[in-house]
Design a protein around this motif. Structure first.
Motif, PDB file in Angstrom:
ATOM      1  N   ASN A  54       0.831  -1.212   0.000  1.00 15.22           N
ATOM      2  CA  ASN A  54       0.000   0.000   0.000  1.00 15.22           C
ATOM      3  C   ASN A  54       0.863   1.257   0.000  1.00 15.22           C
ATOM      4  O   ASN A  54       1.944   1.270   0.594  1.00 15.22           O
ATOM      5  CB  ASN A  54      -0.874   0.040   1.263  1.00 15.22           C
ATOM      6  CG  ASN A  54      -1.784  -1.170   1.347  1.00 15.22           C
ATOM      7  OD1 ASN A  54      -2.876  -1.179   0.805  1.00 15.22           O
ATOM      8  ND2 ASN A  54      -1.314  -2.215   2.023  1.00 15.22           N
ATOM      9  N   GLY A  55       0.337   2.315  -0.569  1.00 13.33           N
ATOM     10  CA  GLY A  55       1.038   3.604  -0.564  1.00 13.33           C
ATOM     11  C   GLY A  55       1.005   4.249   0.807  1.00 13.33           C
ATOM     12  O   GLY A  55       1.856   5.069   1.137  1.00 13.33           O
ATOM     13  N   CYS A  56      -0.004   3.903   1.589  1.00 17.04           N
ATOM     14  CA  CYS A  56      -0.177   4.538   2.895  1.00 17.04           C
ATOM     15  C   CYS A  56      -0.591   3.464   3.907  1.00 17.04           C
ATOM     16  O   CYS A  56      -1.479   2.659   3.622  1.00 17.04           O
ATOM     17  CB  CYS A  56      -1.271   5.601   2.770  1.00 17.04           C
ATOM     18  SG  CYS A  56      -1.765   6.330   4.331  1.00 17.04           S
ATOM     19  N   VAL A  57       0.068   3.452   5.061  1.00 20.31           N
ATOM     20  CA  VAL A  57      -0.273   2.456   6.083  1.00 20.31           C
ATOM     21  C   VAL A  57      -0.697   3.159   7.379  1.00 20.31           C
ATOM     22  O   VAL A  57       0.005   4.041   7.880  1.00 20.31           O
ATOM     23  CB  VAL A  57       0.919   1.500   6.361  1.00 20.31           C
ATOM     24  CG1 VAL A  57       0.636   0.614   7.568  1.00 20.31           C
ATOM     25  CG2 VAL A  57       1.181   0.648   5.135  1.00 20.31           C
ATOM     26  N   ILE A  58      -1.860   2.763   7.861  1.00 18.41           N
ATOM     27  CA  ILE A  58      -2.373   3.289   9.128  1.00 18.41           C
ATOM     28  C   ILE A  58      -2.486   2.125  10.109  1.00 18.41           C
ATOM     29  O   ILE A  58      -3.049   1.078   9.778  1.00 18.41           O
ATOM     30  CB  ILE A  58      -3.769   3.938   8.934  1.00 18.41           C
ATOM     31  CG1 ILE A  58      -3.678   5.082   7.907  1.00 18.41           C
ATOM     32  CG2 ILE A  58      -4.321   4.437  10.264  1.00 18.41           C
ATOM     33  CD1 ILE A  58      -4.999   5.791   7.630  1.00 18.41           C
ATOM     34  N   VAL A  59      -1.924   2.313  11.295  1.00 21.21           N
ATOM     35  CA  VAL A  59      -2.053   1.314  12.364  1.00 21.21           C
ATOM     36  C   VAL A  59      -2.989   1.901  13.413  1.00 21.21           C
ATOM     37  O   VAL A  59      -2.813   3.057  13.815  1.00 21.21           O
ATOM     38  CB  VAL A  59      -0.675   0.998  12.992  1.00 21.21           C
ATOM     39  CG1 VAL A  59      -0.826   0.053  14.185  1.00 21.21           C
ATOM     40  CG2 VAL A  59       0.256   0.398  11.948  1.00 21.21           C
TER      41      VAL A  59
END
Ligand code: AMP
Length: 277
Positions: A43-48
């Motif tokens: 993914n281009g953007c990772v949110i945890v």
């Protein structure tokens, strides 16, 4: 890395269309890190997200004792180059307060971990559903460590036709074979030593399977032999169909999963292994 401490900050966070979400309850370890690394690759953007969801705890004491290591968690996520960590308060996830209409995990959520912890999977699906709605990821990452959770999340996404791909990631173990778990910090040295038997039992069963054993009961007998002794109270131990979590009582085939849960030195531990020939 952005720290998003409210649902408003999450909404305002610009994240593009290929977003990987890794939902966690914090107290992060190498198992969580592996999910993040996989999400980073895809993914281009990772949110945890880090949210200890009260709805999935059936015992107040278990919730109270759940380990919290936020400073270390944030340092690890910074190191892993995560784009944002979402740290919601209860009211961000459940603005309706205590009147939360929970999703039902159905019959697949009543067995095994759902029987050991009544209501656990309804609470888990409810929070996962909320997080998916709030974050709108293209991919969401779960560990095979919690195989029944992964199975139920897949079934929910399919049933509700949610526009997200559920990605299952390998179970990660410590060098001695113990599956990483946030709860491992509660193990005494003696209990940790006993806990190694969970992995040893799974290895013995998978060796038997690879050697041609196909009867579920015989595989389970082997597991019980290895687990016998030490401070281990088996909560459940079964062979299941990995796609439905239906218990297999007779012949098992490749891809079936052996699951174990036990109280070891008073700590609830899970482990599992997929059978391959
Ligand atoms: P938790 O913080 O325990 O709710 O876990 C968050 C996610 O990390 C879940 O999808 C878990 O299955 C996953 N996870 C936890 N431990 C491990 C592990 N040892 N290996 C792989 N994934 C894990």
């Amino acid at each position: 890395m952005q720290q998003l401490t409210s649902s408003q900050q999450l909404s305002a966070f610009a994240r593009g269309s290929d977003v990987g979400l890794v939902p966690t309850m914090g107290a992060l370890h190498a198992g969580h890190a592996s999910l993040v690394e996989r999400a980073k690759q895809e993914n281009g953007c990772v949110i945890v997200s880090i949210f200890v969801n009260p709805l999935q705890f059936n015992k107040a004491d278990d919730l109270r004792k759940y380990p919290q290591t936020l400073v270390a968690d944030i340092a690890l996520l910074e190191k892993l180059n995560v784009d944002a960590v979402y740290l919601p308060q209860y009211a961000d996830v459940y603005p309706e307060g205590n009147d939360v209409q929970q999703l039902s995990a159905g019959s697949a959520g009543d067995s095994f971990e759902g029987a050991a912890r009544p209501g656990h999977f309804d609470g888990m699906l409810t929070v996962v559903h909320r997080l998916l709605q709030q974050v709108s990821p293209s991919h969401v990452y779960f560990g095979e460590k919690d195989a029944q959770q992964l199975c139920l999340a897949r079934l929910m996404v399919e049933k509700l036709e949610m526009p997200v791909k559920v990605v299952g990631c390998d179970l990660i173990r410590d060098a001695d074979g113990l599956a990483f778990s946030s709860r491992n910090v509660h193990l005494s040295d003696a209990a940790r030593n006993d806990a190694l038997r969970l992995h040893q039992a799974l290895i013995r069963a998978s060796e038997d399977f690879a050697a041609g054993e196909r009867q579920a009961q015989n595989l389970l007998n082997t597991i019980h032999e290895v687990l016998n002794g030490g401070d281990i109270k088996i909560a459940y131990c079964a062979v299941v169909n990995d796609k439905t979590f239906a218990e297999l009582n007779a012949e098992v085939d490749c891809g079936s999963r052996v699951i174990i849960a036990a109280e070891v030195g008073g700590v609830h531990l899970l482990d599992n292994m997929s059978l391959v020939s």
